[in-house]
Design an enzyme around this catalytic site. Structure first.
Site, short mmCIF file in Angstrom:
data_model
loop_
_atom_site.label_atom_id
_atom_site.label_comp_id
_atom_site.label_asym_id
_atom_site.label_seq_id
_atom_site.Cartn_x
_atom_site.Cartn_y
_atom_site.Cartn_z
CB CYS A 83 3.93 30.34 -17.87
SG CYS A 83 4.19 31.95 -17.12
N PRO A 128 0.83 -1.22 0.00
CG PRO A 128 0.12 -0.91 2.21
CD PRO A 128 0.82 -1.90 1.31
#
Length: 415
Positions: free
Chosen positions: A341, A272
């Site tokens: 950006c 996990p």
């Protein structure tokens, strides 16, 4: 400033003031509870719970799980080095991944790891050759692709024939016979991992059944295994209307299948990652501007896609709450975006939110695949990480500075 929203006994507002933003905050209690849930569910069945480092590889997180008794699932030589640096045990560490280099294999063999999860026939040959040069025998488990559809995002689906992971079920017996014939390999297990963020656990149960059927055929050929590794992939609730999978029900199904298996006693290994750390973490970010556009509104924050890649990469959903303000502002529908950006630089799209400049936002379920996937894109320093335990908060990774980012390149500048 509203200080009612807390991580354990410490308010998020205080953490933001003390450590700045963006900031990853983790709850020690939540990490422990998630690990104990696996222990409880699989009690009565010999199980090694190997935390998958790729979810969050901070040394303090690794050390916490090591103290709880965890093993570790790694996918690079660097992750193995992190386990060792944090005090984790090599003999409880598994090395997975499709592209292990010779240097990584040699490092893992020298460290004395528990097992290599081998993903191809060429890897078997390379592993045998490296072990021969070092005078060692490499413990191996073959990762078998059971061709089970996990019904998850295609980028995190790993158990289909079209995926790069594992050895096809049709080639599995040949692969095991090949491994058995190589003198510097020692077969100890079998492995599968079908995908990530599974909220329906029935595909995992199906994969287990197929792998156990294969182990029976291998046993009939004299290839007896010590363990079965069912991987990870168990999901967490990201959305308000999602519920966590029933670990107890899954464990009961697996234990019943193991008990009925004719090939003898098999120890269980689990890997996990997200389900141990995901909901233990929150990303704190400040609102810089609220920009109202002709077609869209934007809440511009100081965290960006380099701090949390999942929304841009997987179209993933994270709950976002206003921690300390905005109640006097009108609720608007807006995209919550960062300064990077790129049009793909968003943490959420089309959310209803009240926000104004200076507000603190909480991006929930950010304990997995956030800090571990962070980058310096747009020359942005990586955010700090904090671990909260009760009423105390400890810095576990300082905020990166511009000087640190530029130093190695400055050293290479020509006069």
């Amino acid at each position: 400033m509203n200080k009612n929203k807390t991580c354990e006994g410490v308010s998020f507002a205080e953490l933001a003031e003390r450590f700045g933003t963006p900031l990853y905050v983790y709850s020690t209690h939540a990490l422990t509870e998630a690990y104990r849930a696996y222990e409880t569910a699989f009690s009565g069945c010999p199980t090694l719970i190997c935390y998958a480092l790729k979810a969050n590889s901070n040394l303090s997180i690794i050390r916490h799980f090591a103290k709880l008794g965890a093993g570790f699932d790694t996918v690079s030589g660097g992750e193995i080095a992190r386990v060792l640096a944090a005090g984790g045990r090599a003999d409880k560490t598994i090395f997975s991944g499709v592209g292990k280099s010779e240097a990584e294999i040699a490092f893992a063999l020298q460290a004395g790891i528990k097992c290599f999860n081998v993903e191809s026939l060429p890897e078997l040959e390379r592993l045998n050759a490296v072990a021969a040069r070092m005078g060692k025998s490499a413990p191996v488990s073959l990762r078998i692709n059971p061709d089970v559809d996990a019904h998850t995002h295609p980028y995190i689906s790993t158990g289909l024939k079209a995926n790069k992971f594992g050895i096809a079920m049709a080639e599995a017996e040949h692969a095991y016979r090949t491994a058995a014939a190589l003198p510097h390999l020692h077969i100890i297990g079998i492995d599968c991992h079908i995908g990530s963020q599974l909220l329906d656990l029935s595909p995992l149960e199906e994969a287990c059944a197929r792998i156990l059927e294969l182990t029976g055929r291998l046993a009939a050929q004299g290839i007896r295994l010590q363990h079965i590794d069912l991987g990870g992939g168990i999901g967490i609730p990201y959305r308000e209307d999602e519920t966590a999978p029933d670990l107890t029900q899954y464990a009961a199904a697996v234990k019943n299948m193991l008990a009925a298996h004719p090939a003898g006693s098999l120890k269980l290994v689990l890997e996990p990652g997200r389900s141990l750390t995901g909901n233990a973490g929150t990303l704190l970010t400040r609102v810089e501007y609220v920009k109202r556009g002709e077609e869209k509104n934007f809440v511009i924050v100081d965290a960006a896609m380099n701090d949390l890649m999942r929304p841009a990469l997987y179209q993933a959903y994270h709950r976002i709450e206003n921690a300390d303000g905005g109640s006097t502002q009108p609720e608007i529908t807006a995209d919550i975006v960062g300064p990077v950006c790129e049009t793909g630089d968003f943490l959420a799209q089309n959310r209803r939110i009240r926000a104004q400049a200076g507000d603190l936002l909480l991006v929930r379920s950010a304990g997995a695949y956030a800090a571990s996937m962070a980058s310096n894109y747009n020359t942005r320093p990586r955010a700090a990480e904090v671990l909260v335990d009760g009423n105390t908060a400890r810095l576990i990774r300082p905020r990166e500075t511009l000087d640190q980012m530029l130093s190695s390149e400055k050293a290479c500048l020509e006069d």
